[in-house]
Design a protein around this motif. Structure first.
Motif, PDB file in Angstrom:
ATOM      1  N   ASN A 105       0.836  -1.197   0.000  1.00 18.25           N
ATOM      2  CA  ASN A 105       0.000   0.000   0.000  1.00 18.25           C
ATOM      3  C   ASN A 105       0.875   1.253   0.000  1.00 18.25           C
ATOM      4  N   LYS A 106       0.827   2.014  -1.078  1.00 19.10           N
ATOM      5  CA  LYS A 106       1.704   3.179  -1.248  1.00 19.10           C
ATOM      6  C   LYS A 106       1.544   4.206  -0.129  1.00 19.10           C
ATOM      7  N   LYS A 107       0.301   4.527   0.179  1.00 20.23           N
ATOM      8  CA  LYS A 107       0.050   5.567   1.177  1.00 20.23           C
ATOM      9  C   LYS A 107       0.579   5.152   2.541  1.00 20.23           C
ATOM     10  N   SER A 108       0.287   3.918   2.939  1.00 18.66           N
ATOM     11  CA  SER A 108       0.726   3.423   4.247  1.00 18.66           C
ATOM     12  C   SER A 108       2.246   3.336   4.315  1.00 18.66           C
ATOM     13  N   PHE A 109       2.841   2.850   3.225  1.00 14.68           N
ATOM     14  CA  PHE A 109       4.296   2.691   3.206  1.00 14.68           C
ATOM     15  C   PHE A 109       4.982   4.048   3.291  1.00 14.68           C
TER      16      PHE A 109
END
Length: 493
Positions: free
Chosen positions: A135-139
């Protein structure tokens, strides 16, 4: 919760439900439950006395990864703090695994296994990590949090994390070494000569004398044993077993520590001139479990077995059991057997499993004739040494070196990928400290050196460049992939 999160909420529930359903189907199908006599907490605990094969370990980790992934997605949508998310994923994975393992008590085709609890929980945690990397946002948020945290402003705290990283590496290395000890021996098994307890693995031949000690003898001591087996009398309390088969009936342990050996199967006249004759119709078994022997060997994690044997057939298989401390064909502490003209040796350790068969030890061309042979086998710290008749006819093996390639790769991945994640966090914390970050990058090499050093010094295995490079590859590869992922996301933003 915004409109998009509300829209996705039913899908998150569905993914979690499908993951849980998949676990139940994979572990309990075809659901042929049956009643269990004397169901109680002590019986439940005793029923967990089983171990997993390597393939089961892999499957149990993979099975719970979708659950960890879907739970991470669901918990993130609820805006729960990251630390609490980790705790909830671990607890949910452990609880589901425990539920499944207890239900398996009621399934004749399944056996609950304590290792499954660890592997399932690990699978759920890896699924959680997988979501945050995917997950881009979480990462991206995680990376920014690490880079701007108060810990990144203190050299002392960064150094403390680095020391902690090395300490964890040392603990993991000691855990690797502990997989070769004998602490998991079952004290409820009898000693059996010439067969399995179930009577389905007979050996045909003569055996005239057996000694077992809870100490691995040195090469010099073994030389004296091969010249004169009465040398065992000098071992004092280390000698646990001495059966001499020169009589016609029951055989008493001359150390007076173990039960008598009693004939099983059909009776047969024995003259005692060559020892006792064993076959599929008659074999020997102690009148009770050899509890004291198993306890002492479990404590020392060392054993020496000496036996004078004469095979009546050079092509026996099964392997045919010559000496065995076991419950049945699937559970044992140790077995000395014959497979064709080869000597087959199995010993129970955490890495070889409860049947001692996960790692194969087979020495060819031992039973090539029907003459008497003096076998001496020692085990200590993962090293097995076998002597046949003289010191020159010797063989040495290390359990850690017998691990199959694909199994070793899997174990190294489980060891060094988490260390690679830890090293990535350290490099993010030291991003603005050029000189200090170079010290941190030494963390790529040090874990592999620590593991290999501990295993070489403690188990006597040979130093392996391949294993060293494999550990470095997993650590560095994980770190580089994560840093590349972080850079890619920042460029897109």
């Amino acid at each position: 919760m915004n409109n998009q999160q509300k829209y996705l909420q039913p899908y998150n529930w569905l993914l979690c439900s499908i993951s849980i359903l998949a676990v139940f189907l994979a572990t309990l199908y075809p659901f042929n439950f049956s009643d269990v006599d004397n169901f109680s907490l002590p019986e439940v605990i005793l029923s967990f006395n089983n171990s997993s094969s390597f393939q089961d370990q892999v499957n149990n980790i993979l099975l719970f990864m979708p659950l960890g992934f879907s739970l991470a997605r669901f918990l993130q949508s609820l805006k729960i703090k990251s630390r609490l998310q980790i705790l909830l994923v671990i607890l949910a994975s452990l609880s589901l695994s425990l539920t499944v393992e207890v239900l398996q008590i009621f399934l004749p085709s399944r056996m609950p296994t304590p290792a499954d609890l660890l592997n399932n929980t690990l699978g759920g945690f890896l699924g959680y990590i997988g979501f945050y990397i995917w997950n881009k946002k979480s990462f991206n948020m995680t990376v920014e949090r690490i880079e701007t945290s108060r810990f990144s402003q203190s050299n002392q705290q960064i150094l403390g994390f680095f020391i902690g990283y090395l300490f964890v590496t040392l603990l993991i290395s000691l855990l690797w070494q502990s997989t070769t000890n004998l602490s998991n021996w079952d004290v409820n098994y009898p000693l059996i000569i010439g067969n399995e307890r179930t009577g389905d693995k007979p050996w045909q031949g003569y055996i005239s004398e057996i000694h077992i000690a809870d100490k691995a003898l040195s090469r010099n001591q073994i030389g004296q044993v091969l010249r004169n087996s009465s040398y065992f009398d000098n071992l004092g309390d280390y000698l646990l077993v001495h059966y001499q088969f020169n009589e016609k009936c029951c055989y008493q342990d001359k150390t007076l520590q173990l039960p008598k050996l009693i004939w099983q199967g059909e009776p047969i006249n024995q003259d005692g001139s060559q020892g006792v004759f064993l076959s599929n119709n008659h074999w020997l078994q102690t009148s009770a479990p050899v509890t004291k022997l198993s306890e002492k060997i479990s404590q020392t994690s060392e054993v020496t077995i000496s036996a004078i044997v004469k095979a009546a057939n050079t092509e026996q298989d099964g392997p045919a059991r010559i000496i065995s401390i076991s419950d049945n064909s699937f559970r044992r502490n140790l077995t000395v057997g014959q497979e064709g003209n080869s000597l087959d040796f199995r010993i129970r350790t955490p890495i070889t499993g409860e049947n001692g068969s996960e790692l194969k030890l087979n020495i060819p061309n031992i039973f090539v004739d029907t003459r008497p042979h003096h076998l001496v086998i020692t085990y200590a710290r993962g090293t097995i040494q076998v002597y046949v008749d003289n010191l020159q006819n010797a063989y040495s093996f290390n359990l850690l070196e017998l691990i199959p390639k694909q199994q070793r790769v899997f174990y190294y991945a489980l060891t060094f990928i988490p260390l690679g994640i830890g090293l990535t966090i350290l490099t993010l914390l030291t991003k603005r400290r050029f000189i200090f970050s170079k010290v941190i990058y030494s963390g790529i090499l040090i874990p592999s050196l620590i593991l290999e050093g501990v295993l070489v010094s403690e188990s006597g295995k040979n130093f392996s460049i391949k294993n060293l490079l494999m550990g470095i590859t997993f650590t560095a590869g994980t770190m580089l992939l994560l840093k590349a992922r972080a850079s890619q996301i920042k460029l897109k933003n």
